[in-house]
Structures are given as C-alpha cells and as structure tokens.
Design a protein around this motif. Structure first.
Motif, PDB file in Angstrom:
ATOM      1  N   SER A  97       0.595  -0.909   0.382  1.00 50.23           N
ATOM      2  CA  SER A  97       0.275  -0.027  -0.138  1.00 50.23           C
ATOM      3  C   SER A  97       0.338   0.864   0.338  1.00 50.23           C
ATOM      4  CB  SER A  97      -1.095  -0.003   0.927  1.00 50.23           C
ATOM      5  OG  SER A  97      -1.681  -0.831   1.671  1.00 50.23           O
ATOM      6  N   LEU A  98       0.770   2.065  -1.295  1.00 47.81           N
ATOM      7  CA  LEU A  98       1.040   3.400  -0.452  1.00 47.81           C
ATOM      8  C   LEU A  98       0.366   4.778  -0.763  1.00 47.81           C
ATOM      9  CD1 LEU A  98       3.289   2.782  -4.551  1.00 47.81           C
ATOM     10  CD2 LEU A  98       3.709   2.392  -2.099  1.00 47.81           C
ATOM     11  N   TYR A  99       0.561   5.302  -0.307  1.00 43.82           N
ATOM     12  CA  TYR A  99       0.326   6.741   0.608  1.00 43.82           C
ATOM     13  C   TYR A  99       0.624   8.106  -0.069  1.00 43.82           C
ATOM     14  CZ  TYR A  99      -2.161   4.233   3.372  1.00 43.82           C
ATOM     15  OH  TYR A  99      -3.399   2.742   3.774  1.00 43.82           O
ATOM     16  N   THR A 100       0.660   9.286  -0.238  1.00 45.77           N
ATOM     17  CA  THR A 100       1.314  10.325  -1.104  1.00 45.77           C
ATOM     18  C   THR A 100       0.729  11.647  -0.557  1.00 45.77           C
ATOM     19  OG1 THR A 100       0.704  10.495  -3.168  1.00 45.77           O
ATOM     20  CG2 THR A 100       2.467   8.963  -2.889  1.00 45.77           C
ATOM     21  N   PRO A 101       1.358  12.263  -0.373  1.00 51.46           N
ATOM     22  CA  PRO A 101       0.956  14.178  -0.089  1.00 51.46           C
ATOM     23  C   PRO A 101      -0.080  14.648  -1.488  1.00 51.46           C
ATOM     24  CG  PRO A 101       2.922  14.349  -0.568  1.00 51.46           C
ATOM     25  CD  PRO A 101       2.773  13.148  -0.237  1.00 51.46           C
ATOM     26  N   GLU A 102      -0.605  15.869  -1.351  1.00 52.33           N
ATOM     27  CA  GLU A 102      -0.792  16.572  -2.834  1.00 52.33           C
ATOM     28  C   GLU A 102      -0.286  16.664  -3.720  1.00 52.33           C
ATOM     29  OE1 GLU A 102      -4.509  19.367  -4.159  1.00 52.33           O
ATOM     30  OE2 GLU A 102      -4.506  18.942  -1.573  1.00 52.33           O
ATOM     31  N   HIS A 103       1.041  16.949  -3.025  1.00 56.08           N
ATOM     32  CA  HIS A 103       1.749  18.070  -3.758  1.00 56.08           C
ATOM     33  C   HIS A 103       3.334  17.469  -4.031  1.00 56.08           C
ATOM     34  CE1 HIS A 103      -1.253  21.235  -2.356  1.00 56.08           C
ATOM     35  NE2 HIS A 103      -0.990  21.750  -3.521  1.00 56.08           N
ATOM     36  N   THR A 104       2.995  16.497  -4.970  1.00 49.66           N
ATOM     37  CA  THR A 104       4.069  15.472  -5.049  1.00 49.66           C
ATOM     38  C   THR A 104       5.214  15.813  -5.931  1.00 49.66           C
ATOM     39  OG1 THR A 104       3.003  14.611  -7.180  1.00 49.66           O
ATOM     40  CG2 THR A 104       2.174  13.951  -4.463  1.00 49.66           C
ATOM     41  N   LEU A 105       5.118  17.162  -6.356  1.00 50.70           N
ATOM     42  CA  LEU A 105       7.028  17.736  -6.774  1.00 50.70           C
ATOM     43  C   LEU A 105       7.364  18.537  -5.696  1.00 50.70           C
ATOM     44  CD1 LEU A 105       5.728  19.158 -10.002  1.00 50.70           C
ATOM     45  CD2 LEU A 105       6.410  16.414  -9.777  1.00 50.70           C
ATOM     46  N   GLY A 162       3.335   7.688 -18.381  1.00 50.34           N
ATOM     47  CA  GLY A 162       4.291   8.447 -18.953  1.00 50.34           C
ATOM     48  C   GLY A 162       4.069   9.612 -18.072  1.00 50.34           C
ATOM     49  N   GLY A 163       3.536   9.671 -16.535  1.00 49.80           N
ATOM     50  CA  GLY A 163       3.107  10.518 -15.443  1.00 49.80           C
ATOM     51  C   GLY A 163       4.747  10.987 -14.622  1.00 49.80           C
ATOM     52  N   VAL A 164       4.000  11.623 -14.035  1.00 46.07           N
ATOM     53  CA  VAL A 164       5.410  12.847 -13.174  1.00 46.07           C
ATOM     54  C   VAL A 164       6.094  11.729 -11.665  1.00 46.07           C
ATOM     55  CG1 VAL A 164       6.168  15.127 -12.252  1.00 46.07           C
ATOM     56  CG2 VAL A 164       4.314  14.395 -14.280  1.00 46.07           C
ATOM     57  N   GLU A 165       6.858  11.868 -11.604  1.00 48.35           N
ATOM     58  CA  GLU A 165       7.261  11.408 -10.217  1.00 48.35           C
ATOM     59  C   GLU A 165       6.740  12.372  -9.573  1.00 48.35           C
ATOM     60  OE1 GLU A 165      11.359   9.869 -10.752  1.00 48.35           O
ATOM     61  OE2 GLU A 165      11.080   8.281 -13.601  1.00 48.35           O
ATOM     62  N   ALA A 166       7.099  11.385  -7.517  1.00 53.06           N
ATOM     63  CA  ALA A 166       6.973  12.003  -6.761  1.00 53.06           C
ATOM     64  C   ALA A 166       8.821  12.289  -6.429  1.00 53.06           C
ATOM     65  CB  ALA A 166       6.099  10.866  -5.856  1.00 53.06           C
ATOM     66  N   GLU A 167       8.770  13.208  -6.093  1.00 45.14           N
ATOM     67  CA  GLU A 167      10.080  14.099  -5.714  1.00 45.14           C
ATOM     68  C   GLU A 167      10.164  14.201  -3.738  1.00 45.14           C
ATOM     69  OE1 GLU A 167      12.340  14.346  -7.561  1.00 45.14           O
ATOM     70  OE2 GLU A 167      10.884  14.734  -9.280  1.00 45.14           O
ATOM     71  N   GLY A 168       9.404  13.618  -3.305  1.00 48.40           N
ATOM     72  CA  GLY A 168       9.367  13.628  -1.971  1.00 48.40           C
ATOM     73  C   GLY A 168      10.046  12.727  -0.845  1.00 48.40           C
ATOM     74  N   TRP A 169       9.986  11.478  -1.545  1.00 47.76           N
ATOM     75  CA  TRP A 169       9.721  10.455  -1.075  1.00 47.76           C
ATOM     76  C   TRP A 169      10.712  10.209  -0.445  1.00 47.76           C
ATOM     77  CZ3 TRP A 169       6.852   6.244  -0.031  1.00 47.76           C
ATOM     78  CH2 TRP A 169       5.505   5.938  -1.169  1.00 47.76           C
ATOM     79  N   ASP A 170      12.354  10.861   0.534  1.00 51.98           N
ATOM     80  CA  ASP A 170      12.584  11.499   1.655  1.00 51.98           C
ATOM     81  C   ASP A 170      12.339  11.428   2.580  1.00 51.98           C
ATOM     82  OD1 ASP A 170      14.861  10.378  -0.415  1.00 51.98           O
ATOM     83  OD2 ASP A 170      15.818  12.401  -0.894  1.00 51.98           O
ATOM     84  N   ASN A 171      10.682  12.102   2.837  1.00 53.77           N
ATOM     85  CA  ASN A 171      10.450  12.338   4.210  1.00 53.77           C
ATOM     86  C   ASN A 171       8.720  11.721   4.811  1.00 53.77           C
ATOM     87  OD1 ASN A 171      11.148  15.215   3.663  1.00 53.77           O
ATOM     88  ND2 ASN A 171       9.947  15.586   1.491  1.00 53.77           N
ATOM     89  N   GLN A 172       9.658  10.099   3.863  1.00 49.64           N
ATOM     90  CA  GLN A 172       8.482   9.369   4.370  1.00 49.64           C
ATOM     91  C   GLN A 172       8.509   8.827   5.566  1.00 49.64           C
ATOM     92  OE1 GLN A 172       8.626   5.341   2.473  1.00 49.64           O
ATOM     93  NE2 GLN A 172      10.837   6.374   1.426  1.00 49.64           N
ATOM     94  N   ILE A 173       7.372   8.012   6.290  1.00 48.44           N
ATOM     95  CA  ILE A 173       7.143   7.391   7.284  1.00 48.44           C
ATOM     96  C   ILE A 173       8.588   6.438   6.933  1.00 48.44           C
ATOM     97  CG2 ILE A 173       6.514   5.946   9.116  1.00 48.44           C
ATOM     98  CD1 ILE A 173       4.934   8.805   8.620  1.00 48.44           C
ATOM     99  N   GLY A 174       9.202   6.370   8.213  1.00 48.79           N
ATOM    100  CA  GLY A 174      10.572   5.681   8.741  1.00 48.79           C
ATOM    101  C   GLY A 174      10.061   3.910   8.603  1.00 48.79           C
ATOM    102  N   ASP A 175      11.377   3.156   8.265  1.00 44.28           N
ATOM    103  CA  ASP A 175      11.577   1.845   8.859  1.00 44.28           C
ATOM    104  C   ASP A 175      11.120   1.310   9.808  1.00 44.28           C
ATOM    105  OD1 ASP A 175      11.792   0.935   6.435  1.00 44.28           O
ATOM    106  OD2 ASP A 175      13.580   0.891   7.115  1.00 44.28           O
ATOM    107  N   GLU A 176       9.673   0.708   9.514  1.00 42.00           N
ATOM    108  CA  GLU A 176       9.483   0.144  11.469  1.00 42.00           C
ATOM    109  C   GLU A 176       8.276  -1.420  11.458  1.00 42.00           C
ATOM    110  OE1 GLU A 176       8.403   2.109  15.161  1.00 42.00           O
ATOM    111  OE2 GLU A 176       6.033   1.140  14.868  1.00 42.00           O
TER     112      GLU A 176
END
Length: 339
Positions: A97-105, A162-176
């Motif tokens: 399962s994947l979750y992202t914010p609205e502004h992925t750039l 051909g979509g735009v890649e999400a740029e903010g994955w460095d801010n994701q919930i950490g490993d657990e």
C-alpha cells in the motif's frame, strides 16, 4: 415376470432421476471445493486523483475446504468457534500500500498533508464458514518505510504511463516492522425471487484490528442483487476497507451481481497518519478518529473466472485533508485445482 420387469423399470427410473439430480447440483456449483487465486489493484487513478491513499495491490491464494492443522486448528477451534459441520480454509497473500501528499513535486516536508508512506507485507488467513456465517482471522507482518519500496514502485509505474515522478519520498514514514491482526465475522442473509432467477442478500459484518500498523473497530453492511450469490461474501479488497473474501462459488456459464455498502471505522491508531510507534517522523497529521467508506460495484463471473470493479468514497481521514478520498478497486479471481 411382469412384476419383476416393473420393479426393474422403476429402479432404473429412480437411478436415472438420482443421476440427473446429482448432475444438476454439479452444474449449479462446480469447482466449489477448489483453491482460489486473486489479484487486487486499488488506485486513485480511477478517480483522476493522486494523493492520500494512492495505490494498493495484493495477490492471494485461498485453499479449498480442508481440516485445519497446527496454528490454523488452534485458531479455528478457540478463536473462530468451528463446529462439527463447518468448513475451514487457509490463505496466504502478499500486498503493498502507498500513500502520498497532494503536492508530490515538492522535495521539502509538507506539514498538514498526508505523509509519504509505504507498507509491504505478507498475510496469513484462517477462515471458518458455517450456516451462512464466515469468521476470519488475518495476520499481516511486513515493513513500513523505505524498505517497503514505495518510491521505487510508484515512480516505476509513473514512468510506464508517462506520468510525473513524486519528488518527496525522502520525507516518508521511516522503517518499522509492521503487524496487524484482524478478527472479522460476516453473515449472509438472503432470498431468491422470480423462481430463483434473481437472488438478493445483505451481509452485515463487524470486526477489530490490533497492531502498530492499524488499530480499530469496524462494522459494515453490504446489499447485493444478482445471481450465484450463495457461498460468497463479496470480492476481496485491500485492508482497511469494506471487503469480502477471495472465495466464490463458480457455476457453468455467465453470472453477475451488483452491490453497494457502507463501513464505519473507529480508529485508535494508523501508522500512516500517526507515524511510527517507537520513533518520531518528519511529518505526521492529526487524524480523524471516525472514518467511513461508501462503495458500489459490479461482479462478472464466467465459470471459474471472476472479475469485479468497486468504486469507493472514503471520508476525510485527517484534519485539513481537503475532503473525502475517491478511488477504484479492480480484482480478478480464478479457481484452481483441488489443492
């Protein structure tokens, strides 16, 4: 002699009628005891969105009826209330399962928007069915965080279309390490109309989930109309959500049904909104404790193959989320051999 011939003729008629009846039963439900594989894909692309709950996928296998053994026997007897006339099944699954914010750039953290999060897990299920009642115990164990490969999965899919890649994955919930254990019970209350051509039923359900991934209590009600509804509790969904099971009863030829339903959840904890249990995360949000799903869909079936589509409306899960979420769920299931 005539009496003997008459007796023989009557016996032949009885045997023929019995064989015809057995054949009719076989035609009504074939492959009924076979194992089932299913593939489920949920995505907000069906609703032209790409934020909050953005993607869920799961592949699963469910056995035919079999005497439970080991851990499954303990669960069936002590937790699921298996009686002498009940049928037990076990299943395994793999999901993400994947979750992202609205502004992925944006590359910076985005307070107030849904945190980036990914969950990759394995799933084990034991279920017991008796008298149109299904009780199910499901255990999920997996990883939340970068090890769940959310960034790789989402950006690979976006490159393909051909979509735009999400740029903010460095801010994701950490490993657990993620654990979620769910106990559910569903009941099927149905009837037939039009000399059995159309069936109508409703499926009330309730359950509880406990774990650091999700802790909630939930209840739901589903209404269905169509044919071949017996021994079926709706198509499978990615949790949390108003779902059925991978099991279905197949019949020769084509069958169908449409359905609609509602589920309410009282959520004590969600790692995707609250962050990790044992560590702090860059971005978390203030979740809503009460969440609801409304859904409608259609199931098409041909012999041992089943295809379903569900459209889901989910109420706002956290403060300032921008309103409800909307996504679609597409699933395919197929009966295998008796194993």
């Amino acid at each position: 002699m005539q009496g003997k011939l008459l007796s023989t003729g009557i016996s032949a008629v009885v045997l023929f009628a019995s064989a015809a009846s057995a054949g009719a039963d076989d035609k009504k439900h074939t492959h009924i005891n076979d194992a089932t594989i299913s593939f489920t894909f949920e995505n907000d692309y069906f609703a032209s969105d790409d934020f909050n709950y953005t993607n869920g996928s799961k592949a699963s296998w469910l056995s035919g009826p079999r005497p439970p053994a080991g851990l499954a026997a303990f669960a069936a007897e002590h937790l699921l209330g298996m009686g002498p006339g009940a049928e037990a099944r076990i299943g395994f699954g793999l999901g993400q399962s994947l979750y992202t914010p609205e502004h992925t750039l944006a590359t910076a953290p985005l307070p107030g928007e849904h945190p980036y999060a990914a969950y990759l897990y394995g799933e084990y299920t034991t279920m017991v069915e008796e008298n149109d009642r299904l009780t199910q115990l499901t255990a999920q164990v997996g990883m939340v965080g970068p090890s769940a490969l959310g960034e790789d999965a989402q950006n690979f899919a976006h490159r393909l279309i051909g979509g735009v890649e999400a740029e903010g994955w460095d801010n994701q919930i950490g490993d657990e390490l993620g654990i979620a254990i769910t106990l559910d019970q569903r009941r099927r209350i149905g009837t037939s109309i039009g000399d059995g051509w159309i069936e109508i039923d409703m499926i009330p359900a309730y359950g509880v989930t406990v774990g650091n991934v999700q802790t909630d209590v939930h209840t739901s009600l589903t209404f269905r109309i169509g044919d071949n509804l017996a021994k079926d509790y709706g198509p499978v969904r990615v949790t949390p959500g108003l779902g059925g099971t991978a099991y279905f009863a197949s019949v020769p030829g084509f069958s169908w049904h449409v359905f609609g339903g509602f589920e309410g959840r009282a959520v004590a904890r969600s790692i995707f909104l609250d962050g990790r249990l044992f560590s702090d995360d860059i971005v978390t949000v203030d979740k809503h404790p009460l969440v609801g799903d409304a859904q409608a869909g259609v199931v098409l079936q041909y012999d041992r193959f089943q295809l379903s589509y569900i459209h889901v409306f989910r109420s706002s899960e956290f403060e300032n989320s921008g309103g409800s979420d909307e996504f679609g769920a597409l699933s395919f299931a197929m009966k295998l051999g008796k194993w």
